[in-house]
Design an enzyme around this catalytic site. Structure first.
Site, PDB file in Angstrom:
ATOM      1  N   TYR A 134      -0.985  -2.894  -7.570  1.00 51.68           N
ATOM      2  CA  TYR A 134      -1.062  -3.704  -6.343  1.00 51.68           C
ATOM      3  C   TYR A 134      -2.474  -3.550  -5.756  1.00 51.68           C
ATOM      4  CZ  TYR A 134      -0.729  -5.020  -1.484  1.00 51.68           C
ATOM      5  OH  TYR A 134      -0.998  -5.595  -0.266  1.00 51.68           O
ATOM      6  N   SER A 137      -0.685  -5.383  11.636  1.00 50.32           N
ATOM      7  CA  SER A 137      -0.126  -6.444  10.780  1.00 50.32           C
ATOM      8  C   SER A 137       1.008  -7.166  11.502  1.00 50.32           C
ATOM      9  CB  SER A 137       0.282  -5.892   9.419  1.00 50.32           C
ATOM     10  OG  SER A 137       1.496  -5.244   9.529  1.00 50.32           O
ATOM     11  N   CYS A 184       0.606  -9.411  13.798  1.00 50.10           N
ATOM     12  CA  CYS A 184       0.294  -9.646  15.212  1.00 50.10           C
ATOM     13  C   CYS A 184      -0.667 -10.819  15.415  1.00 50.10           C
ATOM     14  CB  CYS A 184      -0.273  -8.383  15.856  1.00 50.10           C
ATOM     15  SG  CYS A 184       0.923  -7.047  15.967  1.00 50.10           S
ATOM     16  N   GLY A 185      -0.947 -11.586  14.366  1.00 50.18           N
ATOM     17  CA  GLY A 185      -1.718 -12.823  14.567  1.00 50.18           C
ATOM     18  C   GLY A 185      -3.160 -12.777  14.098  1.00 50.18           C
ATOM     19  N   LYS A 194      -9.522  -1.397   0.513  1.00 47.18           N
ATOM     20  CA  LYS A 194      -9.136  -0.415   1.519  1.00 47.18           C
ATOM     21  C   LYS A 194      -9.653   1.005   1.210  1.00 47.18           C
ATOM     22  CE  LYS A 194      -7.814  -3.240   4.368  1.00 47.18           C
ATOM     23  NZ  LYS A 194      -6.883  -4.235   4.527  1.00 47.18           N
ATOM     24  N   ASP A 206     -10.855  -9.904   7.275  1.00 47.30           N
ATOM     25  CA  ASP A 206     -10.211  -8.580   7.185  1.00 47.30           C
ATOM     26  C   ASP A 206     -11.070  -7.373   7.586  1.00 47.30           C
ATOM     27  OD1 ASP A 206      -7.956  -7.028   6.669  1.00 47.30           O
ATOM     28  OD2 ASP A 206      -8.573  -6.603   4.621  1.00 47.30           O
ATOM     29  N   ARG A 239       0.842  -1.195   0.000  1.00 46.38           N
ATOM     30  CA  ARG A 239       0.000   0.000   0.000  1.00 46.38           C
ATOM     31  C   ARG A 239       0.879   1.246   0.000  1.00 46.38           C
ATOM     32  NH1 ARG A 239      -2.562   0.332   4.617  1.00 46.38           N
ATOM     33  NH2 ARG A 239      -2.544  -1.762   5.448  1.00 46.38           N
ATOM     34  N   ALA A 285       3.596 -10.995  -1.048  1.00 49.13           N
ATOM     35  CA  ALA A 285       2.894 -11.695  -2.139  1.00 49.13           C
ATOM     36  C   ALA A 285       1.534 -12.175  -1.619  1.00 49.13           C
ATOM     37  CB  ALA A 285       3.726 -12.880  -2.615  1.00 49.13           C
TER      38      ALA A 285
END
Ligand code: OXD
Ligand code: MN
Length: 632
Positions: free
Chosen positions: A226, A277, A279-280, A235, A296, A88, A393
């Protein structure tokens, strides 16, 4: 219908496409498509409805135009973004803000409206010349539901269009049924990959801009591919939705939706969770034996007094690093099947199979990747070795391929009733693995607003630096942070049964620097939270909430993981560290002051009271308070 664009649109569209557009009888749609058809000057425009014919047409075009290639499994394809377009673009992503609001939006990367509009109009003028564009209709959330936000995507990238057909619910028929009074209310996304190079990648990355107009619900995304930059519904839409929800009194959160399943007690308990990001987040949403609804983005609405959530999306755009048969068996197994998946920025080997980092198989030493033709040891223009695949990726895949999908929650028009919210950060020495908040407000201010992630050796720069990440949503919050925080408090307090809030931290280390628990332990923390929601387990108090008692965790470790959890580990993990917590709260206050100087004073008063409580606890019980010792 009076249509000033009629002749121009007819000259760029087939009779069938023109019919599809005008059949919707929506002047605002014609205005949007007409304006950008004239401004961006595509050679042709194809209009999609919800039919399989149109989805197939889009897939075929992505291949015909070279934006995707077929892999060894004939239903899988691969796409590459340019070497400099692999994540991003935070710098080039800006809110276009009217002069009077510019001050309050300064910290959120904004540009004055007129200036931003002039710039983006100049960049996008004629940008689609010689290209074929496509128009699609989608819904955020289920169609024809209280959550639905209708969206239109206009793009010259067939990879973007293909990805969106996988990731979102097609909603032409929803648009068809819209009442006249609703017809202006939809999100608009205009995207162009711009001029392409020999590898079909965006050439003019210096002119990559993503400008958001939250006042008019339109996002302009130019010169990128991307998906986090190009796909309107992901987003970009999230930022528009956060703004809209703030005005309307609901919430759009950067969260998964999942269900913790207790087979013995025949319970299914829905949780949502936000984790910065690395962090699980995905691994929590995918804990073996539980059910996934979304990975998400979630919308929350108060429906008849109930706290209800939907997964906004239909598919997942997942990171494909360290996805292997051992760590991520469910996803890995799907990626190996001959079914529709778009891989991006991984290596295509001479056998036309995809290879990525941490895949757990022997990879070829040459092939094609985001660098172009690649050989092991290849270096980029800065002399940096190019790895076989990018660390960011991705795979783009329907969520309902997963065997652990919760079909019921995934399809529910009114969403699922949420009973628990998890906020998980990353630190090595402060936050206990799981802690329950005494109230919703406390949870928002002491668990959500204080979320942080700590840099590791895998990130660039110094190790151990903590980055504040309130609600794990800072990249997308589109109105001042203080007001967003207040809206979070008000929303949860406004329902009849408020979910319980818990914090998570999977990254505690022992004094030698080793992680204290295995990756699987998150199942135990989740099931403790699940039990608490159903009135089980006694707790110990801490200055910031309630923690588990040893014997309950010992039993849960045995039951779920067949592991012996030692009391010494329990005491170390669940010790309340006063000094560390005071520092954390001071960092939160400083962050809010920096990002939103107008944050309401009552929030600082709340944090100051929490700091005072911890200071007093420290005076009485010492800096390190062992579980069970604190009395509030
Ligand atoms: C992100 C994503 O970047 O979900 O947050 O892709
Ligand atoms: Mn995300």
């Amino acid at each position: 219908m009076d249509n000033q664009y009629e002749n121009m649109l007819k000259s760029k569209m087939s009779e069938a496409s023109y019919q599809k557009l005008t059949a919707l009888k929506n002047p605002k749609l014609i205005e949007f498509v007409g304006f950008f058809a004239e401004h961006c000057e595509p050679a042709s425009i194809y209009v999609c409805d919800d039919s399989e014919t149109d989805t197939q047409y889009v897939r075929d075009q992505a291949l015909a135009k070279g934006e995707e290639q077929v892999l060894a499994h004939s239903q899988q394809t691969i796409h590459w973004d340019g070497y400099g377009d692999q994540g991003r673009d935070k710098n080039g992503t800006r809110f276009m803000v009217y002069k009077e609001n510019l001050e309050s939006m300064k910290a959120l990367n904004s540009i004055e409206y007129e200036e931003g509009y002039a710039e983006i109009m100049s960049i996008s003028k004629g940008i689609m010349k010689g290209k074929d564009a496509v128009v699609q209709f989608f819904s955020e959330g289920p169609t024809e539901s209280p959550f639905t936000i209708p969206c239109i995507q206009f793009t010259d990238s067939w990879y973007v269009a293909h990805s969106e057909f996988i990731l979102y619910r097609s909603a032409y028929s929803h648009f068809m049924k819209m009442k006249d009074s609703e017809k202006g209310d939809f999100f608009r996304f205009i995207h162009s990959a711009g001029v392409l190079d020999a590898n079909n990648c965006t050439k003019n990355l210096d002119k990559r801009r993503i400008y958001m107009d939250t006042q008019n619900n339109i996002v302009y995304s130019m010169n990128n591919q991307y998906a986090g930059n190009s796909i309107g519904l992901k987003k970009h839409s999230m930022r528009l939705a956060i703004n809209k929800s703030g005005k309307e009194g609901w919430l759009c959160e950067h969260m998964f939706v999942m269900a913790a399943v207790d087979n013995e007690k025949k319970r299914k308990t829905y949780f949502c969770g936000a984790y910065p990001s690395a962090c699980g987040k995905t691994s929590t949403a995918m804990i073996p034996g539980e059910k996934i609804v979304g990975d998400d983005i979630a919308y929350f609405r108060n429906i008849n007094g109930e706290f209800r959530a939907v997964n906004v999306e239909f598919g997942m755009f997942g990171i494909i690093q360290d996805v292997n048969s051992k760590d991520d068996p469910l996803i890995f197994e799907n990626l190996m099947k001959n079914q529709e998946i778009i891989f991006s920025n991984v290596l295509m080997g001479p056998d036309r199979k995809p290879y990525w980092l941490g895949m757990g198989v022997e990879a070829p030493t040459e092939g094609r990747n985001h660098f172009g033709d690649w050989k092991k040891g290849a270096t980029d223009s800065k002399g940096k070795e190019v790895s076989l695949a990018h660390g960011n990726a991705r795979y783009t895949m329907r969520l309902d391929y997963l065997a652990n999908i919760d079909k019921e929650g995934f399809e529910a028009k009114n969403g699922v009733m949420v009973e628990g919210i998890l906020y998980g950060g990353r630190d090595s020495d402060t936050t206990v693995p799981v802690e329950e908040s005494p109230s919703w407000k406390d949870g928002i201010l002491l668990k959500a607003a204080t979320l942080e992630s700590e840099t590791t050796s895998a990130t660039l720069g110094a190790e151990g630096v903590r980055t504040p990440s309130p609600m794990a949503n800072m990249d997308f919050v589109s109105y001042p942070l203080g007001q967003y925080t207040i809206n979070n408090i008000n929303f949860g307090e406004g329902v009849k049964k408020t979910p319980k809030i818990f914090s998570n931290n999977y990254f505690m280390r022992n004094p030698e620097g080793k992680f204290m628990t295995s990756k699987l332990a998150k199942k135990v923390w989740l099931h403790w939270a699940e039990g608490r929601i159903h009135g089980e387990y006694e707790t110990y108090e801490t200055p910031t909430g309630k923690i588990p008692q040893y014997q309950d965790l010992k039993a849960l470790f045995k039951k779920h993981l067949n592991e012996d959890f030692s009391e010494a580990d329990y005491v170390y993990l669940f010790t309340f560290r006063c000094g560390k917590w005071i520092e954390k709260l001071e960092r939160t206050k400083a962050f809010y002051i920096k990002v939103d100087p107008n944050t309401p004073k009552e929030l600082f008063a709340y944090w100051d009271a929490a700091i005072e409580k911890i200071r007093m606890a420290k005076d009485t019980f010492g800096d390190q308070i062992k579980p069970g010792s604190f009395k509030g």
